[in-house]
Design a protein around this motif. Sequence first.
Motif, PDB file in Angstrom:
ATOM      1  N   ASN A 179       0.826  -1.212   0.000  1.00  0.00           N
ATOM      2  CA  ASN A 179       0.000   0.000   0.000  1.00  0.00           C
ATOM      3  C   ASN A 179       0.857   1.257   0.000  1.00  0.00           C
ATOM      4  O   ASN A 179       0.556   2.233  -0.705  1.00  0.00           O
ATOM      5  N   VAL A 180       1.929   1.253   0.800  1.00  0.00           N
ATOM      6  CA  VAL A 180       2.832   2.400   0.836  1.00  0.00           C
ATOM      7  C   VAL A 180       3.471   2.618  -0.538  1.00  0.00           C
ATOM      8  O   VAL A 180       3.576   3.750  -1.020  1.00  0.00           O
ATOM      9  N   GLU A 181       3.862   1.534  -1.184  1.00  0.00           N
ATOM     10  CA  GLU A 181       4.485   1.642  -2.501  1.00  0.00           C
ATOM     11  C   GLU A 181       3.501   2.209  -3.528  1.00  0.00           C
ATOM     12  O   GLU A 181       3.852   3.080  -4.338  1.00  0.00           O
ATOM     13  N   VAL A 182       2.241   1.735  -3.486  1.00  0.00           N
ATOM     14  CA  VAL A 182       1.225   2.226  -4.421  1.00  0.00           C
ATOM     15  C   VAL A 182       0.978   3.715  -4.203  1.00  0.00           C
ATOM     16  O   VAL A 182       0.894   4.499  -5.156  1.00  0.00           O
ATOM     17  N   ILE A 183       0.859   4.127  -2.926  1.00  0.00           N
ATOM     18  CA  ILE A 183       0.633   5.540  -2.610  1.00  0.00           C
ATOM     19  C   ILE A 183       1.804   6.388  -3.082  1.00  0.00           C
ATOM     20  O   ILE A 183       1.629   7.471  -3.663  1.00  0.00           O
ATOM     21  N   PHE A 184       3.022   5.900  -2.860  1.00  0.00           N
ATOM     22  CA  PHE A 184       4.213   6.652  -3.272  1.00  0.00           C
ATOM     23  C   PHE A 184       4.250   6.836  -4.790  1.00  0.00           C
ATOM     24  O   PHE A 184       4.514   7.936  -5.285  1.00  0.00           O
ATOM     25  N   VAL A 185       3.984   5.753  -5.523  1.00  0.00           N
ATOM     26  CA  VAL A 185       3.981   5.843  -6.987  1.00  0.00           C
ATOM     27  C   VAL A 185       2.898   6.817  -7.459  1.00  0.00           C
ATOM     28  O   VAL A 185       3.122   7.627  -8.370  1.00  0.00           O
ATOM     29  N   ALA A 186       1.699   6.748  -6.825  1.00  0.00           N
ATOM     30  CA  ALA A 186       0.613   7.659  -7.208  1.00  0.00           C
ATOM     31  C   ALA A 186       1.003   9.111  -6.955  1.00  0.00           C
ATOM     32  O   ALA A 186       0.719   9.998  -7.770  1.00  0.00           O
ATOM     33  N   LEU A 187       1.690   9.383  -5.832  1.00  0.00           N
ATOM     34  CA  LEU A 187       2.127  10.743  -5.531  1.00  0.00           C
ATOM     35  C   LEU A 187       3.149  11.239  -6.542  1.00  0.00           C
ATOM     36  O   LEU A 187       3.098  12.391  -6.989  1.00  0.00           O
ATOM     37  N   VAL A 188       4.085  10.372  -6.913  1.00  0.00           N
ATOM     38  CA  VAL A 188       5.099  10.752  -7.896  1.00  0.00           C
ATOM     39  C   VAL A 188       4.444  11.093  -9.235  1.00  0.00           C
ATOM     40  O   VAL A 188       4.777  12.096  -9.875  1.00  0.00           O
ATOM     41  N   ILE A 189       3.470  10.262  -9.644  1.00  0.00           N
ATOM     42  CA  ILE A 189       2.768  10.530 -10.910  1.00  0.00           C
ATOM     43  C   ILE A 189       1.998  11.838 -10.828  1.00  0.00           C
ATOM     44  O   ILE A 189       2.032  12.665 -11.746  1.00  0.00           O
ATOM     45  N   ALA A 190       1.280  12.057  -9.697  1.00  0.00           N
ATOM     46  CA  ALA A 190       0.489  13.285  -9.528  1.00  0.00           C
ATOM     47  C   ALA A 190       1.379  14.520  -9.539  1.00  0.00           C
ATOM     48  O   ALA A 190       1.051  15.529 -10.175  1.00  0.00           O
ATOM     49  N   LEU A 191       2.524  14.451  -8.854  1.00  0.00           N
ATOM     50  CA  LEU A 191       3.439  15.600  -8.826  1.00  0.00           C
ATOM     51  C   LEU A 191       4.042  15.852 -10.201  1.00  0.00           C
ATOM     52  O   LEU A 191       4.254  17.007 -10.595  1.00  0.00           O
ATOM     53  N   GLY A 192       4.310  14.771 -10.939  1.00  0.00           N
ATOM     54  CA  GLY A 192       4.827  14.929 -12.291  1.00  0.00           C
ATOM     55  C   GLY A 192       3.808  15.600 -13.206  1.00  0.00           C
ATOM     56  O   GLY A 192       4.145  16.502 -13.979  1.00  0.00           O
TER      57      GLY A 192
END
Length: 408
Positions: free
Chosen positions: A81-94
């Motif tokens: 779950n932490v990994e999924v949230i982190f990837v989603a944040l990176v995509i959103a910030l990009g």
Amino acid sequence: FTPKWKKEAKLLHKSALKFLHYKRDLLKADRIDEIESRRADLLDAIKAGNSTRAEEASKQLRATCEGALPHFPSQSAWEENVEVIFVALVIALGLRAYIIQPFRIPTGSMQPTLNGINIHQSDDPNFKKPWLGQQGWELLTRGRSYRNIVAENDAQVVGIRDASWFLFTRTRVLLSDGKQLSIPAAEGEAQKLLEARGVLDPRTGNAAVDPGTGFKVVQGKKFAKGDPILRGWVDTGDLVLVDKISYQFRRPKRGEVFVFDTRGIKTGGSKQMVDQTGGTHFIKRLCGVPGDELSVKPPNLWVNGKIAQEPGILRVIEAKGEYSVLNPNGYELARPDPSYPLPLSRPDQKFVLADKTRPGMREYVALGDNTGNSLDSRYWGSVKEFNLAGPALFSLWPITTGHWGFIR
């Protein structure tokens, strides 16, 4: 007819080969040889038509593949779950940094094209918030929130500071009795509501800031115990999406609504429109591009010796419909300020925008559609090319104000 055990064995034989292809760079040589050996045993059993041998060979092949990468432990549900949230944040910030960015409009400078935050004070001494269901519905569809803030003691507004975070616009207010309030509006709007005037630091000439609290020092409204500070409702500003990629492939167009940052722009220089100073990003209509010569002769905006003909600009000039209520005078001159030079405060002034200059310094003019209540290029001059964020693309929320959809 192919028996079920043989289909499953063939599928496992093929899957083990894919596993080898995908993980070959991570597998040790002896593990690769062992898997190839197990695959060969399974294939022999399939060709022999021996289901018992095939079942045993399948078990051994599965166990060998599963144990081939023991140094890569499986993730727990929490880690996944932490990994999924982190990837989603990176995509959103990009996306936010390079493609599309949400922007909340804090003031009314673009009304009626786009709404800013509006505070409505109720004169009813018996004012009560609607029932919870109605509050939730109006918050969802109109962005409206209800407030009933009352002074707990005799007090005066003595400090104010911006407490906005991401898309949530908030202003913290300090009272003389030590109490702090949160107003869901931009700092300038809160200042108007509370009749707060900034105090200058005599040493620097800038706005005084209390080093202990971080609040700007102000002299604001006085309240007796029980007086309403904010009794009514607040309508949120429109949430728009800014296209951050278009200006990489085309030049900005006169007449479109755009967003820019305020680096190097002295938005607080003039005493006019103090409620709109201090923002890091502004949204206005682009009314002049590099090489243009502009002048304001109310109600008209003149560009290169002719009255501007772009649809968005004409709506302001003609002042029809909603525009006749909010901005009946069309384009107005900047209000004179003897202490500060203004680019467009007289009908005979001409504002020429630089075109042939070094990269990033080409000039644009930004004007609010509600020109009677807009801090814009008439007061602080041009917007440089390096300030541009992108055209305002879509009004996303609220959905019941009539603004939902593509921005014109």
